[in-house]
Motif scaffolding. Structure first.
Motif, short mmCIF file in Angstrom:
data_model
loop_
_atom_site.label_atom_id
_atom_site.label_comp_id
_atom_site.label_asym_id
_atom_site.label_seq_id
_atom_site.Cartn_x
_atom_site.Cartn_y
_atom_site.Cartn_z
N UNK A 419 32.99 -9.83 65.65
CA UNK A 419 33.49 -9.21 64.43
C UNK A 419 34.74 -8.39 64.72
N UNK A 420 35.40 -7.94 63.66
CA UNK A 420 36.61 -7.12 63.79
C UNK A 420 36.20 -5.67 64.07
N UNK A 421 35.67 -5.46 65.27
CA UNK A 421 35.17 -4.14 65.65
C UNK A 421 35.00 -4.10 67.17
N UNK A 422 34.68 -2.91 67.67
CA UNK A 422 34.42 -2.72 69.10
C UNK A 422 32.92 -2.75 69.35
N UNK A 423 32.53 -3.22 70.53
CA UNK A 423 31.13 -3.23 70.94
C UNK A 423 31.00 -2.64 72.33
N UNK A 424 29.87 -2.05 72.65
CA UNK A 424 29.52 -1.64 74.00
C UNK A 424 28.42 -2.57 74.49
N UNK A 443 31.35 -0.89 66.07
CA UNK A 443 31.90 0.43 66.33
C UNK A 443 33.37 0.42 65.90
N UNK A 444 33.73 1.27 64.94
CA UNK A 444 35.11 1.33 64.47
C UNK A 444 35.56 0.03 63.84
N UNK A 445 34.88 -0.39 62.78
CA UNK A 445 35.21 -1.65 62.12
C UNK A 445 36.65 -1.62 61.62
N UNK A 446 37.41 -2.68 61.93
CA UNK A 446 38.81 -2.84 61.56
C UNK A 446 39.67 -1.71 62.09
N UNK A 447 39.31 -1.18 63.26
CA UNK A 447 40.09 -0.13 63.90
C UNK A 447 40.38 -0.51 65.34
#
Length: 626
Positions: A419-424, A443-447
């Motif tokens: 997705x357009x987001x960050x993952x850990x 995490x931080x969708x579209x950021x």
């Protein structure tokens, strides 16, 4: 004004190759053939033909997992040719949507990535590093008594810092090519490394008599430097070999089909000597690694060769070498492991990396949004392959990686697979495989991810679009990481620095009444479900914290509870100041320690073991009153 002033994906964008080391039989490296290029139409020489005297450097080859050793030079050449045919076109090596240049300062730009992954910042030689106990090259180093500085003209200066002033002791000129280099300090030896003109040069300088620094050894490697690290008196160089400089025909318009056919035939008639990296010692050029020391991945990801060299700075003849016939961009070293990973980008094609002067092509890779990670154990100069794995998502840079208690933690950004987001993501070793055991998504969708900081059981991530969310990720159970919430504040942080168990400073930029400028935020992380920013300090329009691009331009003095940082003003990089941010009762107190009339990128503040601080520039050094 762009919210991200740092080079966002410096290591990743260069598409440099990283290296691989493995376990297995030790073999002797052969010297290279004199004829490095076979012209089209000529008969290919036997790939296993005898060569010159061997290089005295053991090679440790992998024996299991996703990496294997080619059974012969013929098999290895067939692998290279097959990959090369996939990446050659009518203009030579294909896919050139972007050309990424190294900065004129040489090695400095390699490290100019957003920092993260640090529980105890700083090294014994005074550098703010990624991992405690793993030293990184810098312009200046100290052992507490001597300060060693490499200037922009390639002069190595030694100063005595035991007294009230920094007193010059001796110096030696290494040549103008070292003006963009950096150094490591190992005992009484300074290892100075520079990368330019398609060559990496490592020179050892004996400092046992500080008044007469003496060059004791020099080794030159073909290619480009990905990383250099030192711990336990061992230095490891991760080197990317250039792609073969073959006799390609170039056609941009008509005649493309003829050029493509010609270039494919050139690749078919290449020799193993075209592909394997070389080393030059005392004027003699040899193969850096033999065919038996090159690891071949089971899944072909791209084209290139990378080597890791483990060496003793005091004895250049003592080294171990191995190589990987695949592109990997990132190298992260903990105290006992090396992790090599790809950093793939959704750019619709590969990236070339060249030096600004002439510089070789170092690798070609087609991204698909899936990163590959290889893990290795470290012991003395040897590095042993243990496992490999894959993860969906893209790794921005080496700072996105961290290891704790045998678990590898990754901060991965958006890709075609995610997705357009960050993952850990957390990975654990299961046999010879790195298996994903946990993930926190969205995490931080579209950021954009602008900063990461790893702790033992915690990760803090900063994402940005118009506001600056700080996300807290609970990692106490690696198999079930949890997003504990976020704090939103104006601006963004590009660097997070821990001040202890309860406080973190974020350095970045934020809005002021007059426009954007440098901003420092003080965060209370006592209650991770309720992050708080207790103070914010703006330093004026058009200013930037140099540590946002190079974390080595920051010093934390724990006894004084003071953070010292270089602040730039304007875009020329010629104006700035050194500021001290004292932290007390959750508030900042700012003081200017020195105004700068020298290029700010080459300014360092070096802490001494007795609590004093040295300001080091190319012009000289002096102690600061903190």
């Amino acid at each position: 004004m762009s919210p991200r002033t740092r080079p966002r994906l410096v290591l990743a964008a260069t598409a440099l190759l990283a290296a691989a080391l493995g376990a297995g039989a030790v073999v002797v490296v052969d010297a290279i053939d004199g004829d490095a290029t076979t012209q089209p139409g000529a008969a290919r020489p036997p790939v296993d033909a005898p060569v010159d005297a061997p290089v005295d450097a053991p090679v440790i080859a992998p024996a299991s997992g996703e990496l294997r050793t080619a059974s012969s030079c013929a098999e290895l050449l067939d692998f290279y040719v097959a990959r090369g045919l996939e990446h050659v076109g009518p203009t030579g090596w294909r896919h050139r949507p972007d050309v990424v240049y190294r900065d004129a300062s040489g090695l400095a730009m390699v490290h100019a990535a957003a920092p993260s992954a640090q529980r105890a910042p700083g090294s014994a030689t005074g550098t703010n590093v990624q991992e405690s106990g793993v030293d990184e090259p810098d312009l200046v180093k100290t052992d507490g008594e001597l300060l060693v500085r490499l200037t922009d003209t390639g002069v190595l200066r030694v100063l005595d810092v035991t007294g009230a002033d920094a007193v010059p002791r001796g110096e030696t000129s290494l040549g103008a090519r070292f003006g963009g280099g950096e150094l490591l300090l190992v005992g009484d030896t300074a290892l100075v490394v520079t990368s330019s003109d398609g060559e990496v040069e490592a020179t050892s300088v004996d400092l046992s008599d500080p008044g007469i620094p003496t060059i004791s050894g020099t080794t030159r490697f073909a290619g480009a430097l990905v990383e250099a690290r030192e711990h336990d008196d061992t230095v490891r160089l991760v080197l990317a070999a250039p792609l073969p400089d073959l006799d390609f025909m170039v056609r941009w318009g008509r005649g493309r089909a003829e050029a493509r056919a010609h270039n494919r035939e050139v690749v078919r008639r290449s020799t193993i000597a075209d592909w394997l990296p070389t080393v030059t010692v005392e004027g003699r050029t040899e193969r850096l690694v033999d065919c038996a020391g090159v690891a071949v991945p089971s899944r072909a990801d791209g084209l290139g060769t990378v080597s890791v060299v483990g060496l003793d700075p005091g004895d250049h003849t003592t080294r171990t070498v191995t190589a990987l016939a695949a592109p990997t961009d990132l190298a992260y070293l903990s105290e006992d492991r090396l992790y090599l990973a790809t950093a793939e980008h959704d750019v619709g094609g590969g990236l070339w990396s060249v030096d600004r002067s002439t510089g070789p092509v170092t690798g070609i890779k087609i991204p698909d949004g899936r990163a590959t990670v290889h893990a290795f154990e470290l012991a003395d100069t040897a590095t042993t392959y243990v496992a490999s794995g894959h993860v969906d998502g893209t790794l921005a840079d080496r700072w996105s990686m961290d290891e704790h208690d045998g678990v590898l933690r990754l901060a991965v950004e958006r890709s075609r697979r995610t997705d357009d987001a960050t993952s850990v993501v957390t990975l654990a070793q299961r046999g010879d495989t790195l298996v994903e055991i946990g993930r926190v998504e969205a995490i931080g969708v579209r950021q954009d991810l602008t900063a990461v900081r790893w702790f033992d059981d915690l990760a803090l991530l900063v994402t940005f679009r118009r506001i600056d969310p700080v996300h807290a990720i609970d990692l106490r159970d690696p198999a079930a990481p949890r997003d504990l919430g976020e704090l939103e504040v104006p601006g963004f942080s590009a660097y997070l620095h821990p001040l202890g168990p309860r406080r973190v400073i974020g350095l970045g930029e934020g809005p002021t009444d007059e426009g954007w400028g440098a901003q420092a935020g003080l965060f209370d992380v006592t209650d991770l479900s309720d992050l708080r920013r207790t103070d914010v300090l703006s330093l004026g329009r058009g200013t930037r914290f140099a540590a946002a691009e190079d974390p080595r331009q920051l010093t934390w003095l724990p006894e004084q509870r003071t953070l010292v940082a270089v602040v730039e003003r304007g875009w020329s990089g010629e104006r700035g100041r050194v500021v001290a941010l004292h932290v007390e009762d959750g508030r900042f107190t700012e003081r200017t320690l020195a105004d700068l009339d020298t290029p700010t990128a080459r300014v360092r503040t070096v802490p001494l073991s007795d609590g004093r601080l040295v300001l080091s520039t190319d012009q000289g050094a002096r102690l600061l009153d903190v």
